[in-house]
Enzyme design. Sequence first.
Site, PDB file in Angstrom:
ATOM      1  N   SER A 204       0.794  -1.231   0.000  1.00 36.94           N
ATOM      2  CA  SER A 204       0.000   0.000   0.000  1.00 36.94           C
ATOM      3  C   SER A 204       0.829   1.285   0.000  1.00 36.94           C
ATOM      4  CB  SER A 204      -0.934   0.019   1.209  1.00 36.94           C
ATOM      5  OG  SER A 204      -0.196  -0.088   2.398  1.00 36.94           O
ATOM      6  N   HIS A 232      -5.129  -3.820  -2.382  1.00 39.54           N
ATOM      7  CA  HIS A 232      -4.828  -2.913  -3.505  1.00 39.54           C
ATOM      8  C   HIS A 232      -4.637  -3.640  -4.828  1.00 39.54           C
ATOM      9  CE1 HIS A 232      -4.423   0.619  -0.912  1.00 39.54           C
ATOM     10  NE2 HIS A 232      -3.942  -0.239  -0.021  1.00 39.54           N
ATOM     11  N   LYS A 263     -11.331  -0.370  -1.731  1.00 41.61           N
ATOM     12  CA  LYS A 263     -10.392   0.288  -2.666  1.00 41.61           C
ATOM     13  C   LYS A 263     -11.025   0.270  -4.067  1.00 41.61           C
ATOM     14  CE  LYS A 263      -7.481  -0.110   0.882  1.00 41.61           C
ATOM     15  NZ  LYS A 263      -7.468   0.879   1.925  1.00 41.61           N
TER      16      LYS A 263
HETATM   17  C1  LIG Z   1      -3.158  -3.442   2.473  1.00 39.03           C
HETATM   18  C2  LIG Z   1      -4.383  -3.063   3.262  1.00 39.03           C
HETATM   19  N1  LIG Z   1      -5.051  -4.027   3.937  1.00 39.03           N
HETATM   20  C3  LIG Z   1      -6.142  -3.731   4.664  1.00 39.03           C
HETATM   21  C4  LIG Z   1      -6.631  -2.442   4.742  1.00 39.03           C
HETATM   22  C5  LIG Z   1      -7.830  -2.173   5.591  1.00 39.03           C
HETATM   23  O1  LIG Z   1      -8.964  -2.084   4.807  1.00 39.03           O
HETATM   24  P1  LIG Z   1     -10.238  -1.214   5.233  1.00 39.03           P
HETATM   25  O2  LIG Z   1      -9.918   0.185   4.849  1.00 39.03           O
HETATM   26  O3  LIG Z   1     -11.359  -1.805   4.450  1.00 39.03           O
HETATM   27  O4  LIG Z   1     -10.425  -1.365   6.698  1.00 39.03           O
HETATM   28  C6  LIG Z   1      -5.962  -1.427   4.039  1.00 39.03           C
HETATM   29  C7  LIG Z   1      -6.389  -0.019   4.033  1.00 39.03           C
HETATM   30  O5  LIG Z   1      -7.055   0.653   4.540  1.00 39.03           O
HETATM   31  C8  LIG Z   1      -4.818  -1.741   3.288  1.00 39.03           C
HETATM   32  O6  LIG Z   1      -4.156  -0.791   2.628  1.00 39.03           O
END
Ligand SMILES: Cc1ncc(COP(=O)(O)O)c(C=O)c1O
Length: 426
Positions: A204, A232, A263
Amino acid sequence: MDSTKYSLADFYDIEGLDMIERAKHFYEYHQDIHKRHHNQYRRISLSGSAPVIKVLDPYTEIEREMIYMASNDYLNLTRHPRIIEAGRQALEKYGAGAGSVPLLGGTLDIHVQLEKRVAAFKGCESAIIYTNGFGSNCGSIAALLRENDVAILDLLVHASIIDGCRGTHVEYFRHNNMNSLEKTLQKCKDKYRTKLVIVDGVYSMDGDISKLDEIVNIAHSYGAYVMVDEAHATGVIGKNGRGTPEHFNIEGKVDIVAGTFSKALGVVGGFVAAKKEIIEYLHYYSRSYMFSTAQTPQTAASLIEAMNVIEDEPILREKLWDNIYYFKKNLIDLGFNIGNSETAIFPVIIGNDVKVREICREMHEAGIYVNPVQYPAVSRKLSRIRMSLMYNHTRQHLDRVLNVLEYLGKKYEIINQSGNEEVEIA
Ligand SMILES: Cc1ncc(COP(=O)(O)O)c(C=O)c1O
């Protein structure tokens, strides 16, 4: 307080200060950041996600348009008419909320349809859905790994994965480094019961892709399982946007495929897809699922339609990739260090927190919305500006960003000085 001398890490804990005193110190730091126009967090959008958004400027309190280079809404599905309409119909049919936790009355038929749709989209036997991606990573890992087990993590995995590992052993391997992974597996070989290697499909903060095909081979040869977080990657990589396993042609070989719906799918929520026995286990042992009210019906309906759109409209992904190639080539030609970025996420690595804050301030003034990423989120020598692309950013949007970046890159001595022309900032 001079905030340029501090980072968020300095207020995590302060010897001898209780929570209120600590918060007061942080508050002072935060006020100084604001005074210097260095605070680019929680800027208020008045319009929602799009290539250009309306923002309430925190410094002038005036409404203004900005080129939005900070969205994970890569395909701009937040605004897709079919997805909005599906949500609207579900809202009218089921009402605003699910009414209860999933095990005790909150499971609607639309949730079950979504579970099936995700499992099919990800090429897995079964799937469980959560109200957010943080909860799906954290809650599923905590349920699967106990005291005698070990999570073997890439150094750059998301915070939700790290938090999920609090009740088990953790070993790290160097980022995307297969020798380091193998050494770590060797070390863990006879020491633990379940060994679960966990990686992100696309990282990310860096935008690079994990070497998932090699990781699966190596892990399985040591009797370890593999979990990938597709946050992502979903909708962005793979011929049909199904993510990293599709990208490497190894669908069905990854033991646990997790991800978020927030996303490229443009809504909110998280999922885990795996064999049916694992999913059934998670229904009863994953605390962020069991003890949390089920997803809203309109979210579930919009998500089903989002996956349909990803399959029906590959043109969105093609346009995104045109933008990725264009932006990447130009950043590299200008001499910026963008690490190993391969997807829609672009770090511009600067390696100096104060310069990052100053450049982000000037970009904000120039009407370009980017995010600073500083220590402790990354090491100081890797502090950066993070940008992300949407399929419907136009060449004019991208050229404007590139021009301003070129000007600032030279001004702050990030790139070569030659031909330093003034760019209109305000
Ligand atoms: C790689 C990654 N995993 C999990 C999440 C968590 O997802 P959520 O925003 O739906 O809680 C995010 C970002 O927010 C992320 O970038």
